[in-house]
Scaffold this active site. Structure first.
Site, PDB file in Angstrom:
ATOM      1  CB  SER A 227      -3.060   3.561   0.693  1.00  0.00           C
ATOM      2  OG  SER A 227      -3.223   4.270  -0.519  1.00  0.00           O
TER       3      SER A 227
ATOM      4  CG  LEU B 145      -2.013  -1.013   1.305  1.00  0.00           C
ATOM      5  CD1 LEU B 145      -2.629  -1.054   2.703  1.00  0.00           C
ATOM      6  CD2 LEU B 145      -3.083  -0.710   0.267  1.00  0.00           C
ATOM      7  CG  ASP B 146      -0.297   4.945  -1.983  1.00  0.00           C
ATOM      8  OD1 ASP B 146      -0.771   5.288  -0.883  1.00  0.00           O
ATOM      9  OD2 ASP B 146      -0.906   5.121  -3.056  1.00  0.00           O
ATOM     10  CG  LEU B 147       3.588   8.056   2.824  1.00  0.00           C
ATOM     11  CD1 LEU B 147       4.406   7.298   3.849  1.00  0.00           C
ATOM     12  CD2 LEU B 147       4.305   9.342   2.382  1.00  0.00           C
TER      13      LEU B 147
END
Length: 241
Positions: free
Chosen positions: A105, A101-103
């Protein structure tokens, strides 16, 4: 189990190559050179190859983590930011996360030490569904939702190749919508929404391969139950160890 299967599980060699090692007298069981290809061995047996003891890896496992926004999916970060591993005890820090998951999210993040399960749950060809709740700065129209289902170009990847993506399904709810994807490209949902003119305020993954986040608190983790792990493995037809 048979000695050649045992040696294969230990990562020594394939079963056939393990038979060759036995024939060459390079395998000892409990201090004696083994000369029987079909020998059965157990956990308490001392098995050595070329004088070095070998043991199979410990039983694999899967844990669920509720990732907060603002922490990085990485083992370390050159900018000194908090990583997902900072939330885990030392015994779980060798596990790999399943589908980053990106930063910014948040939500469901799985970790495992089973390489085969990891590969099959993340590779696009297995089409594993992931569900996300999405909040945007303005409501998503039904027309734009249909565009996302039909598929949109989302720009070039790190190799300079133009990519496209589509949602399997979109469900509208009060103030947000749920998107179901089966690919897992880098920042996929954010790039898709940008292409149809929307900015994401919040993004939360709530399910992966049919397994839901439930009421696990933010920043907490737990081991999966036997039944939950079975759901994951059946989704990609990976046998339990």
């Amino acid at each position: 189990m048979r000695i050649n299967k045992f040696l294969s599980l230990c990562g020594v060699a394939s079963r056939r190559a393990s038979d060759d090692l036995i024939r060459q007298g390079r395998v000892k069981v409990n201090g004696e050179v083994l000369n029987e290809l079909g020998r059965e061995v157990g956990e308490k047996d001392d098995v050595r190859v070329n004088g070095k003891r070998v043991q199979p890896p410990q039983k694999t496992s899967v844990i669920m983590f509720h990732k907060p926004a603002g922490c990085v999916c990485s083992a370390s970060d050159p900018q000194g930011r908090t990583t997902v591993y900072d939330y885990l005890p030392i015994e779980y820090r060798s596990m790999k996360y399943i589908g980053r998951l990106d930063l910014q999210s948040r939500g469901l993040l799985l970790f495992t030490d089973d390489g085969d399960l990891l590969y099959k749950l993340t590779h696009p060809k297995f089409e594993v569904p992931r569900s996300y709740y999405v909040w945007t700065t303005r409501p998503l129209s039904h027309a734009d939702a249909q565009k996302l289902v039909n598929g949109v170009e989302i720009g070039e990847n790190e190799k300079g190749v133009m990519e496209s993506a589509h949602a399997e399904e979109i469900f509208f709810d009060d103030g947000f919508f749920e998107m179901v994807l089966c690919e897992g490209k880098n920042r996929e949902i954010r790039r898709m929404l940008e292409q149809v003119g929307y900015t994401i305020r919040d993004l939360k993954r709530v399910a992966y391969a049919g397994l839901g986040l439930g009421n696990l608190p933010t920043g907490e983790f737990r081991k999966l139950t036997v039944a939950e792990e079975k759901i994951l493995r059946e989704a990609v037809e990976v046998d339990a160890e």
